[in-house]
Design a protein around this motif. Structure first.
Motif, PDB file in Angstrom:
ATOM      1  N   MET A   1       0.850  -1.185   0.000  1.00 49.75           N
ATOM      2  CA  MET A   1       0.000   0.000   0.000  1.00 49.75           C
ATOM      3  C   MET A   1       0.890   1.241   0.000  1.00 49.75           C
ATOM      4  O   MET A   1       1.958   1.242   0.610  1.00 49.75           O
ATOM      5  N   THR A   2       0.445   2.289  -0.681  1.00 49.12           N
ATOM      6  CA  THR A   2       1.182   3.545  -0.734  1.00 49.12           C
ATOM      7  C   THR A   2       0.394   4.601   0.043  1.00 49.12           C
ATOM      8  O   THR A   2      -0.739   4.914  -0.319  1.00 49.12           O
ATOM      9  N   PRO A   3       0.991   5.163   1.106  1.00 45.59           N
ATOM     10  CA  PRO A   3       0.292   6.188   1.894  1.00 45.59           C
ATOM     11  C   PRO A   3       0.501   7.586   1.310  1.00 45.59           C
ATOM     12  O   PRO A   3       1.390   7.800   0.474  1.00 45.59           O
ATOM     13  N   VAL A   4      -0.286   8.534   1.814  1.00 44.14           N
ATOM     14  CA  VAL A   4      -0.105   9.929   1.436  1.00 44.14           C
ATOM     15  C   VAL A   4       1.292  10.384   1.859  1.00 44.14           C
ATOM     16  O   VAL A   4       2.027  10.983   1.079  1.00 44.14           O
ATOM     17  N   SER A   5       1.686  10.065   3.105  1.00 40.36           N
ATOM     18  CA  SER A   5       3.013  10.439   3.613  1.00 40.36           C
ATOM     19  C   SER A   5       3.315   9.599   4.855  1.00 40.36           C
ATOM     20  O   SER A   5       2.500   8.773   5.267  1.00 40.36           O
ATOM     21  N   ASP A   6       4.463   9.838   5.455  1.00 39.34           N
ATOM     22  CA  ASP A   6       4.843   9.128   6.684  1.00 39.34           C
ATOM     23  C   ASP A   6       3.938   9.497   7.857  1.00 39.34           C
ATOM     24  O   ASP A   6       3.807   8.731   8.804  1.00 39.34           O
ATOM     25  N   THR A   7       3.332  10.668   7.801  1.00 40.26           N
ATOM     26  CA  THR A   7       2.476  11.097   8.901  1.00 40.26           C
ATOM     27  C   THR A   7       0.992  10.983   8.571  1.00 40.26           C
ATOM     28  O   THR A   7       0.167  10.918   9.471  1.00 40.26           O
ATOM     29  N   ASP A   8       0.627  10.985   7.291  1.00 32.47           N
ATOM     30  CA  ASP A   8      -0.766  10.808   6.864  1.00 32.47           C
ATOM     31  C   ASP A   8      -0.885   9.393   6.323  1.00 32.47           C
ATOM     32  O   ASP A   8      -0.438   9.096   5.220  1.00 32.47           O
ATOM     33  N   HIS A   9      -1.479   8.509   7.096  1.00 32.37           N
ATOM     34  CA  HIS A   9      -1.507   7.084   6.776  1.00 32.37           C
ATOM     35  C   HIS A   9      -2.670   6.671   5.885  1.00 32.37           C
ATOM     36  O   HIS A   9      -2.911   5.483   5.703  1.00 32.37           O
ATOM     37  N   ASN A  10      -3.400   7.631   5.326  1.00 35.79           N
ATOM     38  CA  ASN A  10      -4.434   7.291   4.355  1.00 35.79           C
ATOM     39  C   ASN A  10      -3.759   6.746   3.104  1.00 35.79           C
ATOM     40  O   ASN A  10      -2.801   7.326   2.595  1.00 35.79           O
ATOM     41  N   ILE A  11      -4.258   5.641   2.631  1.00 34.26           N
ATOM     42  CA  ILE A  11      -3.655   4.956   1.490  1.00 34.26           C
ATOM     43  C   ILE A  11      -4.176   5.569   0.195  1.00 34.26           C
ATOM     44  O   ILE A  11      -5.365   5.820   0.045  1.00 34.26           O
ATOM     45  N   THR A  12      -3.271   5.798  -0.769  1.00 34.48           N
ATOM     46  CA  THR A  12      -3.651   6.378  -2.063  1.00 34.48           C
ATOM     47  C   THR A  12      -3.640   5.354  -3.192  1.00 34.48           C
ATOM     48  O   THR A  12      -4.314   5.541  -4.193  1.00 34.48           O
ATOM     49  N   LYS A  13      -2.847   4.289  -3.017  1.00 42.26           N
ATOM     50  CA  LYS A  13      -2.732   3.281  -4.072  1.00 42.26           C
ATOM     51  C   LYS A  13      -2.338   1.954  -3.435  1.00 42.26           C
ATOM     52  O   LYS A  13      -1.627   1.918  -2.441  1.00 42.26           O
ATOM     53  N   ILE A  14      -2.831   0.867  -4.040  1.00 43.55           N
ATOM     54  CA  ILE A  14      -2.449  -0.475  -3.607  1.00 43.55           C
ATOM     55  C   ILE A  14      -2.002  -1.237  -4.847  1.00 43.55           C
ATOM     56  O   ILE A  14      -2.777  -1.399  -5.791  1.00 43.55           O
ATOM     57  N   GLU A  15      -0.740  -1.668  -4.854  1.00 41.10           N
ATOM     58  CA  GLU A  15      -0.199  -2.426  -5.986  1.00 41.10           C
ATOM     59  C   GLU A  15      -0.092  -3.889  -5.575  1.00 41.10           C
ATOM     60  O   GLU A  15       0.553  -4.211  -4.586  1.00 41.10           O
ATOM     61  N   LEU A  16      -0.743  -4.755  -6.371  1.00 44.64           N
ATOM     62  CA  LEU A  16      -0.846  -6.173  -6.038  1.00 44.64           C
ATOM     63  C   LEU A  16      -0.375  -7.046  -7.181  1.00 44.64           C
ATOM     64  O   LEU A  16      -0.405  -6.636  -8.346  1.00 44.64           O
ATOM     65  N   ASN A  17       0.019  -8.265  -6.848  1.00 45.69           N
ATOM     66  CA  ASN A  17       0.398  -9.266  -7.843  1.00 45.69           C
ATOM     67  C   ASN A  17      -0.206 -10.606  -7.474  1.00 45.69           C
ATOM     68  O   ASN A  17      -0.363 -10.927  -6.290  1.00 45.69           O
ATOM     69  N   SER A  18      -0.522 -11.373  -8.491  1.00 45.74           N
ATOM     70  CA  SER A  18      -1.030 -12.724  -8.330  1.00 45.74           C
ATOM     71  C   SER A  18      -0.323 -13.615  -9.332  1.00 45.74           C
ATOM     72  O   SER A  18      -0.130 -13.216 -10.487  1.00 45.74           O
ATOM     73  N   SER A  19       0.036 -14.824  -8.918  1.00 50.40           N
ATOM     74  CA  SER A  19       0.709 -15.732  -9.846  1.00 50.40           C
ATOM     75  C   SER A  19      -0.213 -16.138 -10.999  1.00 50.40           C
ATOM     76  O   SER A  19       0.250 -16.419 -12.093  1.00 50.40           O
ATOM     77  N   SER A  20      -1.526 -16.133 -10.776  1.00 48.52           N
ATOM     78  CA  SER A  20      -2.447 -16.520 -11.840  1.00 48.52           C
ATOM     79  C   SER A  20      -3.046 -15.349 -12.612  1.00 48.52           C
ATOM     80  O   SER A  20      -3.322 -15.460 -13.796  1.00 48.52           O
ATOM     81  N   ASP A  21      -3.218 -14.183 -11.954  1.00 46.35           N
ATOM     82  CA  ASP A  21      -3.884 -13.039 -12.594  1.00 46.35           C
ATOM     83  C   ASP A  21      -2.938 -11.884 -12.932  1.00 46.35           C
ATOM     84  O   ASP A  21      -3.384 -10.910 -13.524  1.00 46.35           O
ATOM     85  N   GLY A  22      -1.699 -11.947 -12.535  1.00 44.45           N
ATOM     86  CA  GLY A  22      -0.760 -10.869 -12.828  1.00 44.45           C
ATOM     87  C   GLY A  22      -0.954  -9.669 -11.907  1.00 44.45           C
ATOM     88  O   GLY A  22      -1.357  -9.801 -10.764  1.00 44.45           O
ATOM     89  N   GLN A  23      -0.707  -8.473 -12.447  1.00 44.71           N
ATOM     90  CA  GLN A  23      -0.722  -7.258 -11.645  1.00 44.71           C
ATOM     91  C   GLN A  23      -2.130  -6.655 -11.584  1.00 44.71           C
ATOM     92  O   GLN A  23      -2.884  -6.681 -12.550  1.00 44.71           O
ATOM     93  N   LEU A  24      -2.436  -6.092 -10.415  1.00 48.76           N
ATOM     94  CA  LEU A  24      -3.701  -5.396 -10.172  1.00 48.76           C
ATOM     95  C   LEU A  24      -3.357  -4.143  -9.380  1.00 48.76           C
ATOM     96  O   LEU A  24      -2.698  -4.228  -8.346  1.00 48.76           O
ATOM     97  N   VAL A  25      -3.752  -2.977  -9.880  1.00 49.49           N
ATOM     98  CA  VAL A  25      -3.478  -1.729  -9.182  1.00 49.49           C
ATOM     99  C   VAL A  25      -4.813  -1.102  -8.789  1.00 49.49           C
ATOM    100  O   VAL A  25      -5.704  -0.931  -9.627  1.00 49.49           O
ATOM    101  N   LEU A  26      -4.934  -0.776  -7.506  1.00 50.11           N
ATOM    102  CA  LEU A  26      -6.130  -0.133  -6.984  1.00 50.11           C
ATOM    103  C   LEU A  26      -5.794   1.304  -6.632  1.00 50.11           C
ATOM    104  O   LEU A  26      -4.754   1.567  -6.021  1.00 50.11           O
TER     105      LEU A  26
END
Length: 145
Positions: free
Chosen positions: A117-142
């Motif tokens: 997960m990618t946060p806004v910053s070290d002090t703002d822990h709200n997530i802006t993006k989630i980069e995922l991988n699966s061996s069967s489905d490949g990459q998924l970016v949220l």
């Protein structure tokens, strides 16, 4: 016994010195508590999203578990809402989607995604993006635009 007490005092003093020298922001970055509960659009795929919802006991904590759903998988082979469950530890996240075939509910597959997960910053822990991988489905970016 006196040596043990001296060691304990040294540890406490060292830790307090680190906090004072680095500041509270650095200490907060060491213990990362992500805020990611939302229905996340899949980047680049219209109407496809992943809903990630930790319950009350798993919000505001460094690690925990959550449930959710895969909504409108674009393949057209699966139910509109496939259930998922997963866990997180700091910025690491993983979940498994239970995909039920719309034509044959006995034809169910389980797809595991792992990522960061990618946060806004070290002090703002709200997530802006989630980069995922699966061996069967490949990459998924949220993420949100």
């Amino acid at each position: 016994m006196q040596t043990l007490n001296l060691i304990k005092k040294s540890i406490v003093i060292s830790f307090a010195s680190i906090i004072l020298a680095c500041g509270a922001e650095t200490l907060a970055a060491i213990v990362f508590i992500p805020a990611f509960a939302a229905t996340w659009p899949v980047v680049g795929v219209n109407d496809y999203s992943i809903d990630l919802q930790p319950d009350a006991n798993n919000k505001g904590v460094e690690f925990g578990v959550f449930n959710g759903a895969e909504i409108n998988n674009p393949s057209g082979l699966y139910q509109a809402n496939n259930m998922l469950s997963g866990s997180f530890n700091g910025l690491n996240i993983e979940f498994t989607i239970k995909r039920v075939n719309i034509n044959n509910d006995l034809d169910t597959t389980f797809v595991k995604f792992t990522g960061k997960m990618t946060p806004v910053s070290d002090t703002d822990h709200n997530i802006t993006k989630i980069e995922l991988n699966s061996s069967s489905d490949g990459q998924l970016v949220l993420g949100f635009d």
